[in-house]
Write an enzyme that holds these catalytic residues in place. Structure first.
Site, PDB file in Angstrom:
ATOM      1  N   LEU A  64      49.768  54.838  54.860  1.00 18.12           N
ATOM      2  CA  LEU A  64      50.575  56.237  55.681  1.00 18.12           C
ATOM      3  C   LEU A  64      48.429  56.090  57.271  1.00 18.12           C
ATOM      4  O   LEU A  64      49.433  55.914  58.207  1.00 18.12           O
ATOM      5  CB  LEU A  64      48.092  56.804  54.707  1.00 18.12           C
ATOM      6  CG  LEU A  64      48.697  57.569  53.077  1.00 18.12           C
ATOM      7  CD1 LEU A  64      48.224  58.770  52.925  1.00 18.12           C
ATOM      8  CD2 LEU A  64      50.791  57.482  53.738  1.00 18.12           C
TER       9      LEU A  64
ATOM     10  N   ASP B  53      40.757  48.217  60.447  1.00 18.72           N
ATOM     11  CA  ASP B  53      41.792  47.812  58.792  1.00 18.72           C
ATOM     12  C   ASP B  53      40.722  46.776  58.712  1.00 18.72           C
ATOM     13  O   ASP B  53      39.888  46.268  59.782  1.00 18.72           O
ATOM     14  CB  ASP B  53      42.641  48.040  58.652  1.00 18.72           C
ATOM     15  CG  ASP B  53      43.135  47.906  57.322  1.00 18.72           C
ATOM     16  OD1 ASP B  53      42.930  46.947  56.200  1.00 18.72           O
ATOM     17  OD2 ASP B  53      43.649  49.137  57.073  1.00 18.72           O
TER      18      ASP B  53
ATOM     19  N   GLY C  82      40.961  54.278  55.101  1.00 22.82           N
ATOM     20  CA  GLY C  82      40.153  52.942  54.211  1.00 22.82           C
ATOM     21  C   GLY C  82      40.118  53.561  52.789  1.00 22.82           C
ATOM     22  O   GLY C  82      39.137  54.388  52.706  1.00 22.82           O
ATOM     23  N   GLY C  83      40.164  52.204  52.877  1.00 25.83           N
ATOM     24  CA  GLY C  83      39.569  51.482  51.121  1.00 25.83           C
ATOM     25  C   GLY C  83      40.097  51.597  50.332  1.00 25.83           C
ATOM     26  O   GLY C  83      41.638  51.198  50.470  1.00 25.83           O
TER      27      GLY C  83
ATOM     28  N   SER D 213      42.837  52.104  47.525  1.00 29.40           N
ATOM     29  CA  SER D 213      43.649  53.392  46.915  1.00 29.40           C
ATOM     30  C   SER D 213      43.973  53.853  45.459  1.00 29.40           C
ATOM     31  O   SER D 213      44.929  54.183  46.184  1.00 29.40           O
ATOM     32  CB  SER D 213      44.678  53.224  48.090  1.00 29.40           C
ATOM     33  OG  SER D 213      45.672  52.002  47.724  1.00 29.40           O
TER      34      SER D 213
ATOM     35  N   ASN E 104      44.235  63.354  44.472  1.00 34.82           N
ATOM     36  CA  ASN E 104      44.864  64.213  43.442  1.00 34.82           C
ATOM     37  C   ASN E 104      43.773  63.462  42.334  1.00 34.82           C
ATOM     38  O   ASN E 104      43.735  63.974  41.579  1.00 34.82           O
ATOM     39  CB  ASN E 104      46.324  64.146  43.129  1.00 34.82           C
ATOM     40  CG  ASN E 104      46.554  63.368  42.573  1.00 34.82           C
ATOM     41  OD1 ASN E 104      46.956  62.832  41.363  1.00 34.82           O
ATOM     42  ND2 ASN E 104      47.326  62.444  43.367  1.00 34.82           N
TER      43      ASN E 104
ATOM     44  N   TYR F  10      38.418  55.470  40.233  1.00 38.34           N
ATOM     45  CA  TYR F  10      39.107  55.050  41.455  1.00 38.34           C
ATOM     46  C   TYR F  10      38.784  56.833  41.709  1.00 38.34           C
ATOM     47  O   TYR F  10      38.489  57.418  43.261  1.00 38.34           O
ATOM     48  CB  TYR F  10      40.857  55.263  41.885  1.00 38.34           C
ATOM     49  CG  TYR F  10      41.880  55.265  42.766  1.00 38.34           C
ATOM     50  CD1 TYR F  10      41.091  54.842  44.238  1.00 38.34           C
ATOM     51  CD2 TYR F  10      42.493  56.390  42.054  1.00 38.34           C
ATOM     52  CE1 TYR F  10      41.983  55.841  45.322  1.00 38.34           C
ATOM     53  CE2 TYR F  10      43.396  56.827  43.790  1.00 38.34           C
ATOM     54  CZ  TYR F  10      42.862  56.622  45.042  1.00 38.34           C
ATOM     55  OH  TYR F  10      43.983  56.882  46.288  1.00 38.34           O
TER      56      TYR F  10
ATOM     57  N   LYS G 209      36.284  59.164  44.871  1.00 40.23           N
ATOM     58  CA  LYS G 209      37.112  60.343  45.438  1.00 40.23           C
ATOM     59  C   LYS G 209      35.975  61.352  45.596  1.00 40.23           C
ATOM     60  O   LYS G 209      35.688  62.256  46.718  1.00 40.23           O
ATOM     61  CB  LYS G 209      37.961  60.674  45.267  1.00 40.23           C
ATOM     62  CG  LYS G 209      38.901  59.013  45.514  1.00 40.23           C
ATOM     63  CD  LYS G 209      39.374  58.841  47.127  1.00 40.23           C
ATOM     64  CE  LYS G 209      40.231  57.658  47.727  1.00 40.23           C
ATOM     65  NZ  LYS G 209      40.256  57.343  49.141  1.00 40.23           N
TER      66      LYS G 209
ATOM     67  N   ARG H 286      56.881  63.473  37.848  1.00 39.61           N
ATOM     68  CA  ARG H 286      55.293  64.265  38.623  1.00 39.61           C
ATOM     69  C   ARG H 286      55.272  64.610  39.794  1.00 39.61           C
ATOM     70  O   ARG H 286      55.373  65.006  39.964  1.00 39.61           O
ATOM     71  CB  ARG H 286      54.632  62.794  38.261  1.00 39.61           C
ATOM     72  CG  ARG H 286      53.067  63.197  38.113  1.00 39.61           C
ATOM     73  CD  ARG H 286      52.541  62.359  37.655  1.00 39.61           C
ATOM     74  NE  ARG H 286      51.131  62.001  38.569  1.00 39.61           N
ATOM     75  CZ  ARG H 286      50.558  61.020  39.822  1.00 39.61           C
ATOM     76  NH1 ARG H 286      51.086  60.881  40.807  1.00 39.61           N
ATOM     77  NH2 ARG H 286      49.187  62.009  40.527  1.00 39.61           N
TER      78      ARG H 286
HETATM   79  P1  NAI Z   1      46.677  51.493  51.408  1.00 38.63           P
HETATM   80  O1  NAI Z   1      46.757  50.445  50.053  1.00 38.63           O
HETATM   81  O2  NAI Z   1      48.166  51.074  51.687  1.00 38.63           O
HETATM   82  O3  NAI Z   1      45.556  51.645  53.007  1.00 38.63           O
HETATM   83  C1  NAI Z   1      44.251  51.814  52.410  1.00 38.63           C
HETATM   84  C2  NAI Z   1      43.951  50.951  53.792  1.00 38.63           C
HETATM   85  O4  NAI Z   1      42.897  50.402  53.475  1.00 38.63           O
HETATM   86  C3  NAI Z   1      44.438  49.091  53.718  1.00 38.63           C
HETATM   87  O5  NAI Z   1      45.113  48.661  54.416  1.00 38.63           O
HETATM   88  C4  NAI Z   1      43.504  48.500  53.145  1.00 38.63           C
HETATM   89  O6  NAI Z   1      43.243  46.978  53.940  1.00 38.63           O
HETATM   90  C5  NAI Z   1      41.944  49.677  54.171  1.00 38.63           C
HETATM   91  N1  NAI Z   1      40.511  49.058  53.045  1.00 38.63           N
HETATM   92  C6  NAI Z   1      41.119  48.406  51.623  1.00 38.63           C
HETATM   93  N2  NAI Z   1      39.685  47.708  51.146  1.00 38.63           N
HETATM   94  C7  NAI Z   1      38.732  47.833  52.964  1.00 38.63           C
HETATM   95  C8  NAI Z   1      37.898  47.926  53.004  1.00 38.63           C
HETATM   96  N3  NAI Z   1      36.776  47.129  52.192  1.00 38.63           N
HETATM   97  N4  NAI Z   1      37.713  47.702  54.419  1.00 38.63           N
HETATM   98  C9  NAI Z   1      38.111  48.102  55.455  1.00 38.63           C
HETATM   99  N5  NAI Z   1      39.107  48.328  55.433  1.00 38.63           N
HETATM  100  C10 NAI Z   1      39.827  48.641  53.522  1.00 38.63           C
HETATM  101  O7  NAI Z   1      46.441  53.073  50.926  1.00 38.63           O
HETATM  102  P2  NAI Z   1      47.506  54.483  51.928  1.00 38.63           P
HETATM  103  O8  NAI Z   1      48.419  54.569  50.811  1.00 38.63           O
HETATM  104  O9  NAI Z   1      47.769  54.354  53.315  1.00 38.63           O
HETATM  105  O10 NAI Z   1      46.124  55.787  51.949  1.00 38.63           O
HETATM  106  C11 NAI Z   1      45.599  55.634  52.604  1.00 38.63           C
HETATM  107  C12 NAI Z   1      43.659  56.478  51.924  1.00 38.63           C
HETATM  108  O11 NAI Z   1      45.451  57.538  51.458  1.00 38.63           O
HETATM  109  C13 NAI Z   1      43.501  56.198  50.985  1.00 38.63           C
HETATM  110  O12 NAI Z   1      41.938  55.846  50.311  1.00 38.63           O
HETATM  111  C14 NAI Z   1      44.382  56.671  49.274  1.00 38.63           C
HETATM  112  O13 NAI Z   1      43.265  56.203  48.821  1.00 38.63           O
HETATM  113  C15 NAI Z   1      44.391  58.304  50.040  1.00 38.63           C
HETATM  114  N6  NAI Z   1      45.709  58.806  49.029  1.00 38.63           N
HETATM  115  C16 NAI Z   1      46.612  58.057  49.156  1.00 38.63           C
HETATM  116  C17 NAI Z   1      47.538  58.719  48.392  1.00 38.63           C
HETATM  117  C18 NAI Z   1      48.612  57.817  48.770  1.00 38.63           C
HETATM  118  O14 NAI Z   1      50.007  58.943  47.694  1.00 38.63           O
HETATM  119  N7  NAI Z   1      49.775  57.059  49.283  1.00 38.63           N
HETATM  120  C19 NAI Z   1      47.640  59.759  47.445  1.00 38.63           C
HETATM  121  C20 NAI Z   1      46.310  60.305  47.589  1.00 38.63           C
HETATM  122  C21 NAI Z   1      45.331  59.825  48.665  1.00 38.63           C
HETATM  123  C1  15L Z   2      47.244  58.150  44.861  1.00 40.26           C
HETATM  124  O1  15L Z   2      46.333  58.504  45.262  1.00 40.26           O
HETATM  125  C2  15L Z   2      47.618  56.638  45.056  1.00 40.26           C
HETATM  126  O2  15L Z   2      47.107  56.381  46.371  1.00 40.26           O
HETATM  127  C3  15L Z   2      48.573  56.454  45.416  1.00 40.26           C
HETATM  128  O3  15L Z   2      49.519  55.079  45.652  1.00 40.26           O
HETATM  129  C4  15L Z   2      49.905  57.210  44.148  1.00 40.26           C
HETATM  130  O4  15L Z   2      49.533  56.566  42.968  1.00 40.26           O
HETATM  131  C5  15L Z   2      48.910  58.552  44.449  1.00 40.26           C
HETATM  132  O5  15L Z   2      47.406  58.465  44.569  1.00 40.26           O
HETATM  133  C6  15L Z   2      49.965  59.279  43.234  1.00 40.26           C
HETATM  134  O6  15L Z   2      48.869  59.988  42.595  1.00 40.26           O
HETATM  135  O7  15L Z   2      51.138  59.172  43.252  1.00 40.26           O
END
Ligand code: NAI
Ligand code: 15L
Length: 272
Positions: free
Chosen positions: A22, A41, A79-80, A82, A119, A143, A147, A181
């Site tokens: 994202l 990051d 960040g974090g 995910s 979610n 996880y 959140k 889903r």
């Molecule tokens: P992602 O895993 O691709 O990106 C997360 C980034 O956080 C990574 O680049 C990683 O290097 C960085 N990161 C991890 N641990 C870290 C640390 N200790 N210190 C600094 N950076 C760190 O996840 P994505 O898909 O981009 O999601 C972004 C956010 O949105 C996350 O917090 C995720 O939980 C949340 N999210 C995403 C969803 C999705 O469908 N993509 C759904 C629900 C929530």
């Molecule tokens: C999340 O929270 C995750 O970051 C993403 O990778 C998907 O698993 C998403 O939920 C989901 O529920 O589809």
């Protein structure tokens, strides 16, 4: 991408998780609207372009996070960890990391945070329920629990210090829905941009929760309570329905992954 109006300034914005799925989508979409976009990051990032700064930092490093928030107006915290994972990485990145972020926001006078919740903070509500923006968390794993912690620590810093947070309970933000889903949980990248821009520009956020979903026909989430944010999704999972339902077998109705909103997360783990 749309509405790239250079006259609309979001100010000095920090985007964490900028190397993630994202974060990489948001980087080019936010840059034209920001006075400064600081990208961070733990993973490597493309070098800074015009109007950008790139800072590698681990969220569990309090001093680094403090420096990261210096001179920042608003944080988009992506960040974090995910997905479901072992306790230690979740503890460091998502629990200690969030504490560091809010302490840094308090000490640096940052006024607004957009927090990527999930979610999965509510994954143990049933798929035949519609949950609202004031529905309490019901995490489906460690996880989701992290959140829920994020939603609570942000409320504490609003009540005590007046730092605004919009908690984005994101559904499934990917190029397109890839399973049944996601017909309910999907959010397009363009709608993610609309949601983040709305969260950064809304006159008043206070402490609010909003579901990060597109305008899907089948839905488990009701965003009526977040009308003040002004988020208007324009995409929908519906055009993908026929192909997905034809390709994928009808799921077992007894499977917990079919019963609960969190899907397979409700039976993933534990991890050591
Ligand atoms: P992602 O895993 O691709 O990106 C997360 C980034 O956080 C990574 O680049 C990683 O290097 C960085 N990161 C991890 N641990 C870290 C640390 N200790 N210190 C600094 N950076 C760190 O996840 P994505 O898909 O981009 O999601 C972004 C956010 O949105 C996350 O917090 C995720 O939980 C949340 N999210 C995403 C969803 C999705 O469908 N993509 C759904 C629900 C929530
Ligand atoms: C999340 O929270 C995750 O970051 C993403 O990778 C998907 O698993 C998403 O939920 C989901 O529920 O589809």
């Amino acid at each position: 991408m749309e509405n790239a109006n250079p006259l609309l300034s979001l100010g000095r914005v920090l985007l964490t998780g900028a190397a993630g799925g994202l974060g990489r989508q948001l980087r080019p979409r936010l840059r034209p609207r920001c006075t400064l976009l600081r990208l961070s990051d733990i993973a490597g990032l493309e070098p800074a372009g015009a109007g950008e700064e790139v800072v590698e930092a681990a969220l569990e490093d309090a001093a680094a996070v403090h420096r990261l928030l210096q001179g920042i107006d608003a944080v988009v915290h992506m960040g974090g960890i995910s997905t479901e994972a072992a306790w230690q990485p979740i503890l460091h990145a998502n629990i200690v990391g969030l504490y560091n972020l809010y302490e840094a926001a308090r000490k640096n006078g940052v006024r607004r945070v957009l927090f990527a919740s999930s979610n999965h903070a509510c994954g143990f509500y049933r798929q035949d329920q519609v949950i609202a923006t004031d529905t309490p968390p019901r995490p489906d794993g460690l996880y989701g629990l992290s959140k829920a912690f994020g939603e609570d620590i942000s409320r504490l810093y609003w009540d005590r210090y007046g730092i605004e947070t919009l908690c984005l309970r994101i559904g499934s933000c990917f190029p397109q829905p890839t399973d049944r889903r996601m017909l309910s949980t999907w959010m397009s990248y363009d709608d993610l941009e609309r949601l983040v821009v709305a969260g950064l520009t809304a006159p008043v956020v206070g402490h609010s929760v909003i579901y990060g979903i597109s305008d899907n026909r089948s839905r488990w989430y009701d965003n009526t309570g977040a009308a003040h944010i002004g988020y208007r999704p324009q995409d929908s999972s519906e055009p993908y329905r026929a192909a997905l339902e034809a390709e994928q077998p009808r799921p077992d109705p007894q499977d917990p992954a079919t019963v609960y909103q969190g899907g397979v997360f409700v039976r993933t783990g534990p991890f050591e």
